[in-house]
Motif scaffolding. Structure first.
Motif, PDB file in Angstrom:
ATOM      1  N   ASP A   1       5.459  -0.706  -0.614  1.00  0.00           N
ATOM      2  CA  ASP A   1       5.275  -0.693   0.844  1.00  0.00           C
ATOM      3  C   ASP A   1       4.436  -1.855   1.370  1.00  0.00           C
ATOM      4  O   ASP A   1       4.286  -1.988   2.585  1.00  0.00           O
ATOM      5  CB  ASP A   1       4.575   0.612   1.268  1.00  0.00           C
ATOM      6  N   TYR A   2       3.855  -2.642   0.460  1.00  0.00           N
ATOM      7  CA  TYR A   2       2.910  -3.662   0.929  1.00  0.00           C
ATOM      8  C   TYR A   2       3.234  -5.031   0.347  1.00  0.00           C
ATOM      9  O   TYR A   2       3.669  -5.130  -0.810  1.00  0.00           O
ATOM     10  CB  TYR A   2       1.474  -3.274   0.531  1.00  0.00           C
ATOM     11  N   PRO A   3       2.960  -6.110   1.115  1.00  0.00           N
ATOM     12  CA  PRO A   3       3.122  -7.456   0.558  1.00  0.00           C
ATOM     13  C   PRO A   3       2.211  -7.607  -0.658  1.00  0.00           C
ATOM     14  O   PRO A   3       1.137  -6.997  -0.710  1.00  0.00           O
ATOM     15  CB  PRO A   3       2.652  -8.375   1.691  1.00  0.00           C
ATOM     16  N   PRO A   4       2.599  -8.422  -1.651  1.00  0.00           N
ATOM     17  CA  PRO A   4       1.785  -8.498  -2.866  1.00  0.00           C
ATOM     18  C   PRO A   4       0.462  -9.236  -2.677  1.00  0.00           C
ATOM     19  O   PRO A   4      -0.518  -8.913  -3.357  1.00  0.00           O
ATOM     20  CB  PRO A   4       2.669  -9.246  -3.858  1.00  0.00           C
ATOM     21  N   ASN A   5       0.425 -10.216  -1.773  1.00  0.00           N
ATOM     22  CA  ASN A   5      -0.808 -11.005  -1.611  1.00  0.00           C
ATOM     23  C   ASN A   5      -1.009 -11.352  -0.141  1.00  0.00           C
ATOM     24  O   ASN A   5      -0.046 -11.516   0.599  1.00  0.00           O
ATOM     25  CB  ASN A   5      -0.708 -12.366  -2.336  1.00  0.00           C
ATOM     26  N   ILE A   6      -2.277 -11.568   0.201  1.00  0.00           N
ATOM     27  CA  ILE A   6      -2.590 -12.100   1.535  1.00  0.00           C
ATOM     28  C   ILE A   6      -3.742 -13.088   1.399  1.00  0.00           C
ATOM     29  O   ILE A   6      -4.662 -12.870   0.596  1.00  0.00           O
ATOM     30  CB  ILE A   6      -2.936 -10.961   2.530  1.00  0.00           C
ATOM     31  N   GLY A   7      -3.663 -14.175   2.150  1.00  0.00           N
ATOM     32  CA  GLY A   7      -4.815 -15.052   2.343  1.00  0.00           C
ATOM     33  C   GLY A   7      -5.273 -14.866   3.774  1.00  0.00           C
ATOM     34  O   GLY A   7      -4.451 -14.730   4.682  1.00  0.00           O
ATOM     35  N   ILE A   8      -6.570 -14.809   3.981  1.00  0.00           N
ATOM     36  CA  ILE A   8      -7.074 -14.617   5.361  1.00  0.00           C
ATOM     37  C   ILE A   8      -8.411 -15.337   5.484  1.00  0.00           C
ATOM     38  O   ILE A   8      -9.187 -15.366   4.517  1.00  0.00           O
ATOM     39  CB  ILE A   8      -7.191 -13.101   5.705  1.00  0.00           C
ATOM     40  N   SER A   9      -8.655 -15.936   6.623  1.00  0.00           N
ATOM     41  CA  SER A   9      -9.950 -16.605   6.785  1.00  0.00           C
ATOM     42  C   SER A   9     -11.032 -15.521   6.910  1.00  0.00           C
ATOM     43  O   SER A   9     -10.794 -14.446   7.471  1.00  0.00           O
ATOM     44  CB  SER A   9      -9.928 -17.532   7.999  1.00  0.00           C
ATOM     45  N   ARG A  10     -12.194 -15.798   6.354  1.00  0.00           N
ATOM     46  CA  ARG A  10     -13.278 -14.797   6.411  1.00  0.00           C
ATOM     47  C   ARG A  10     -13.638 -14.478   7.851  1.00  0.00           C
ATOM     48  O   ARG A  10     -13.962 -13.338   8.186  1.00  0.00           O
ATOM     49  CB  ARG A  10     -14.502 -15.302   5.640  1.00  0.00           C
ATOM     50  N   ARG A  11     -13.576 -15.510   8.724  1.00  0.00           N
ATOM     51  CA  ARG A  11     -13.928 -15.238  10.128  1.00  0.00           C
ATOM     52  C   ARG A  11     -12.890 -14.338  10.783  1.00  0.00           C
ATOM     53  O   ARG A  11     -13.236 -13.446  11.569  1.00  0.00           O
ATOM     54  CB  ARG A  11     -14.059 -16.559  10.894  1.00  0.00           C
TER      55      ARG A  11
ATOM     56  N   GLY B   1     -13.072  -8.867  -5.221  1.00  0.00           N
ATOM     57  CA  GLY B   1     -14.476  -8.483  -4.972  1.00  0.00           C
ATOM     58  C   GLY B   1     -14.593  -7.712  -3.666  1.00  0.00           C
ATOM     59  O   GLY B   1     -15.095  -6.574  -3.626  1.00  0.00           O
ATOM     60  N   ALA B   2     -14.112  -8.312  -2.599  1.00  0.00           N
ATOM     61  CA  ALA B   2     -14.163  -7.639  -1.298  1.00  0.00           C
ATOM     62  C   ALA B   2     -13.232  -6.434  -1.300  1.00  0.00           C
ATOM     63  O   ALA B   2     -13.514  -5.412  -0.671  1.00  0.00           O
ATOM     64  CB  ALA B   2     -13.770  -8.606  -0.192  1.00  0.00           C
ATOM     65  N   GLY B   3     -12.126  -6.559  -2.048  1.00  0.00           N
ATOM     66  CA  GLY B   3     -11.188  -5.436  -2.144  1.00  0.00           C
ATOM     67  C   GLY B   3     -11.860  -4.201  -2.715  1.00  0.00           C
ATOM     68  O   GLY B   3     -11.629  -3.079  -2.252  1.00  0.00           O
TER      69      GLY B   3
ATOM     70  N   GLN C   1      -6.479 -11.581  -1.216  1.00  0.00           N
ATOM     71  CA  GLN C   1      -6.481 -10.164  -1.582  1.00  0.00           C
ATOM     72  C   GLN C   1      -5.071  -9.747  -1.980  1.00  0.00           C
ATOM     73  O   GLN C   1      -4.104 -10.431  -1.674  1.00  0.00           O
ATOM     74  CB  GLN C   1      -6.998  -9.344  -0.391  1.00  0.00           C
ATOM     75  N   GLN C   2      -4.998  -8.613  -2.668  1.00  0.00           N
ATOM     76  CA  GLN C   2      -3.708  -8.185  -3.195  1.00  0.00           C
ATOM     77  C   GLN C   2      -3.271  -6.868  -2.548  1.00  0.00           C
ATOM     78  O   GLN C   2      -3.972  -6.303  -1.733  1.00  0.00           O
ATOM     79  CB  GLN C   2      -3.796  -8.054  -4.723  1.00  0.00           C
ATOM     80  N   ALA C   3      -2.108  -6.369  -3.031  1.00  0.00           N
ATOM     81  CA  ALA C   3      -1.452  -5.229  -2.370  1.00  0.00           C
ATOM     82  C   ALA C   3      -2.363  -4.010  -2.261  1.00  0.00           C
ATOM     83  O   ALA C   3      -2.315  -3.277  -1.266  1.00  0.00           O
ATOM     84  CB  ALA C   3      -0.180  -4.869  -3.129  1.00  0.00           C
ATOM     85  N   ASN C   4      -3.208  -3.785  -3.275  1.00  0.00           N
ATOM     86  CA  ASN C   4      -4.060  -2.589  -3.210  1.00  0.00           C
ATOM     87  C   ASN C   4      -5.046  -2.674  -2.053  1.00  0.00           C
ATOM     88  O   ASN C   4      -5.428  -1.650  -1.473  1.00  0.00           O
ATOM     89  CB  ASN C   4      -4.824  -2.404  -4.529  1.00  0.00           C
ATOM     90  N   VAL C   5      -5.454  -3.905  -1.711  1.00  0.00           N
ATOM     91  CA  VAL C   5      -6.405  -4.068  -0.603  1.00  0.00           C
ATOM     92  C   VAL C   5      -5.662  -3.871   0.729  1.00  0.00           C
ATOM     93  O   VAL C   5      -6.181  -3.242   1.663  1.00  0.00           O
ATOM     94  CB  VAL C   5      -7.093  -5.447  -0.669  1.00  0.00           C
ATOM     95  N   ILE C   6      -4.416  -4.365   0.764  1.00  0.00           N
ATOM     96  CA  ILE C   6      -3.607  -4.164   1.982  1.00  0.00           C
ATOM     97  C   ILE C   6      -3.385  -2.658   2.174  1.00  0.00           C
ATOM     98  O   ILE C   6      -3.447  -2.139   3.289  1.00  0.00           O
ATOM     99  CB  ILE C   6      -2.278  -4.949   1.887  1.00  0.00           C
ATOM    100  N   ARG C   7      -3.175  -1.944   1.060  1.00  0.00           N
ATOM    101  CA  ARG C   7      -3.035  -0.480   1.134  1.00  0.00           C
ATOM    102  C   ARG C   7      -4.313   0.162   1.699  1.00  0.00           C
ATOM    103  O   ARG C   7      -4.250   1.026   2.584  1.00  0.00           O
ATOM    104  CB  ARG C   7      -2.741   0.083  -0.260  1.00  0.00           C
ATOM    105  N   ALA C   8      -5.460  -0.263   1.188  1.00  0.00           N
ATOM    106  CA  ALA C   8      -6.726   0.324   1.665  1.00  0.00           C
ATOM    107  C   ALA C   8      -6.947  -0.010   3.146  1.00  0.00           C
ATOM    108  O   ALA C   8      -7.405   0.848   3.920  1.00  0.00           O
ATOM    109  CB  ALA C   8      -7.894  -0.184   0.814  1.00  0.00           C
ATOM    110  N   MET C   9      -6.604  -1.237   3.549  1.00  0.00           N
ATOM    111  CA  MET C   9      -6.756  -1.595   4.966  1.00  0.00           C
ATOM    112  C   MET C   9      -5.805  -0.753   5.823  1.00  0.00           C
ATOM    113  O   MET C   9      -6.139  -0.392   6.952  1.00  0.00           O
ATOM    114  CB  MET C   9      -6.487  -3.094   5.151  1.00  0.00           C
ATOM    115  N   SER C  10      -4.628  -0.427   5.279  1.00  0.00           N
ATOM    116  CA  SER C  10      -3.695   0.442   6.015  1.00  0.00           C
ATOM    117  C   SER C  10      -4.294   1.824   6.179  1.00  0.00           C
ATOM    118  O   SER C  10      -4.168   2.438   7.243  1.00  0.00           O
ATOM    119  CB  SER C  10      -2.366   0.574   5.263  1.00  0.00           C
ATOM    120  N   GLN C  11      -4.955   2.319   5.125  1.00  0.00           N
ATOM    121  CA  GLN C  11      -5.587   3.639   5.225  1.00  0.00           C
ATOM    122  C   GLN C  11      -6.665   3.647   6.315  1.00  0.00           C
ATOM    123  O   GLN C  11      -6.951   4.681   6.897  1.00  0.00           O
ATOM    124  CB  GLN C  11      -6.192   4.057   3.882  1.00  0.00           C
ATOM    125  N   LEU C  12      -7.233   2.476   6.573  1.00  0.00           N
ATOM    126  CA  LEU C  12      -8.237   2.367   7.644  1.00  0.00           C
ATOM    127  C   LEU C  12      -7.583   2.146   9.010  1.00  0.00           C
ATOM    128  O   LEU C  12      -8.285   1.937  10.005  1.00  0.00           O
ATOM    129  CB  LEU C  12      -9.196   1.208   7.339  1.00  0.00           C
TER     130      LEU C  12
END
Ligand code: FAD
Length: 371
Positions: free
Chosen positions: A95-105, A297-299, A47-58
């Motif tokens: 304010d956010y890292p550009p990319n993240i890899g994370i296991s689905r679990r 997609g998930a983002g 996922q990319q920075a915009n998704v990290i931003r949305a997760m921060s909003q949550l």
């Protein structure tokens, strides 16, 4: 719409982020998930920075980033294994890292735990057998024989959404692109700190997922959309990796466990018509399923959740919120589905050539805009 009651159908990434976003706004939330084990397959997601931003909003920044592996660049390799370039990911959101890899679990654990802690009710092994929207609310008969009445219903039940089919019998069906993706986890060597992409007719990637884990993805043409038995999956993936780049040969030999290979055909779907009817609305892959060539997609499902909760919190009626939600999401999601599919078709030789890096830059420019 204060304190309205919401049924969320589907306890995946979209359904859980919707539950969290709605609880933040004070809605009563019940989530039903058809899988009694609430299980998620083991490979990863980028996922990319915009998704990290949305997760921060949550309110999930620390849990999410702590469970994944942030990275700054993509290393590009020729099919022969020669290193071609390092593409630094632009810091589109300072304010956010550009990319993240994370296991689905790991992602599922973060979302599941927060959903439960938020006070949402979660029921597993349950689907909505029937529902009736009488204009004032929705009465739902559940598959376990129970029933409930809700102010509104969100269908976050994924690509093959039953809710979509019940709402819009004529809606388009998911369409197979001609490509499939094979994935397998490995221990992460310390030097694998960026995404490694081997370009060519068969796309191979290695992505960090945590301090200890990485995964390989392999994109292949799969004419005829074959289905594979679990027995033999490891051999099938190895066969598609014949004559690998030399640095990858030792990894290919380690692909031996059929149970750990995750194969998925790549489908796409985009609903150009309404995204809601009455008091029932759709979210995530149920309306816009993209191929994974740009991540996102998930983002898009996560951003949908943030926007839908915002609109529901400020609208006088569910319908007004649903219309505003679709207006804010439509173009962004449409662009992503089409741009991602154009890379897929270019790789398959059935669409105009696309430069993946250029499309990825356009994607970052678009997704860095406010949602
Ligand atoms: C090969 C591949 C790689 C991908 N890689 C990435 C990536 O790197 N980055 C990224 O951002 N996205 C990626 N995606 C996309 C991402 O997986 C999806 O966009 C995301 O999972 C959509 O979330 P969702 O909640 O809408 O649907 P889903 O994740 O499919 O969740 C739907 C949930 O609803 C449940 N359900 C279904 N029917 C019912 C029912 N009738 N009643 C109750 N529950 C039901 C399901 O069991 C499931 O838990 C990838 C997709 C594929 C296929």
């Amino acid at each position: 719409m204060d304190h309205a009651s919401v049924l969320v159908i589907g306890g995946g990434i979209g359904g859980l982020t919707a539950a969290i976003a709605l609880r933040q706004k004070g809605f009563e939330v019940e989530v039903i998930e058809k899988d009694p084990d609430w299980a998620v397959y083991g490979v990863g997601i980028l996922q990319q920075a915009n998704v990290i931003r949305a997760m921060s909003q949550l309110g999930l920044f620390e849990d999410y980033v702590g469970a994944g592996f942030c990275f700054d660049a993509v290393e590009i390799y020729a099919p022969t294994g020669q290193h071609l370039s390092t593409i630094q990911s632009p810091r589109v959101l300072a304010d956010y890292p550009p990319n993240i890899g994370i296991s689905r679990r790991a992602l599922h654990k973060v979302l599941g735990e927060r959903t439960l802690a938020s006070g949402a009710k979660v029921r597993l092994g349950v689907t909505a057998a029937q529902w009736q929207d009488d204009g004032d609310g929705v009465t739902v008969q559940f598959s376990d024989g129970s029933s409930g009445r809700f102010d509104l219903v969100i269908g976050a039940d994924g690509l093959s959404s039953q809710t979509r089919q019940q709402l819009f019998a004529d809606a388009p069906q998911p369409e197979f692109t001609g490509q499939g993706v094979w994935r397998y986890n490995f221990p992460r060597p310390p030097e694998l700190v960026n995404l490694h992409n081997y370009v060519g007719p068969r796309g191979i990637g290695l992505a960090p997922l945590s301090q200890t884990l990485m995964y390989m993805f392999l994109t292949t043409p799969e004419p005829g959309n074959p289905r594979f038995e679990r027995a033999g999956l490891a051999a099938a993936m190895r066969a598609r990796l014949a004559n690998p780049p030399p640095a990858l040969a030792p990894l290919v030999e380690q692909i031996t466990d059929d149970a750990e290979v995750v194969y998925r055909p790549l489908d796409w779907l985009f609903l150009t018509g309404d995204w809601h009817k009455g008091r029932v609305v759709l979210l995530g892959d149920a309306i816009h399923a993209t191929t994974p060539h740009l991540g996102q997609g998930a983002g898009m499902a996560i951003e949908d959740s943030v926007v839908l909760a915002e609109e529901l919190a400020r609208a006088a009626t569910p319908q007004a919120a649903f219309v505003a939600y679709r207006a804010r999401r439509f173009e962004r999601c449409r662009w992503l589905v089409e741009a991602s599919r154009s890379i897929c078709y270019s790789q398959l030789g059935i669409g105009p050539p696309q430069d993946h890096a250029t499309v990825a830059r356009d994607m970052l420019a678009l997704t860095s805009q406010a949602i």
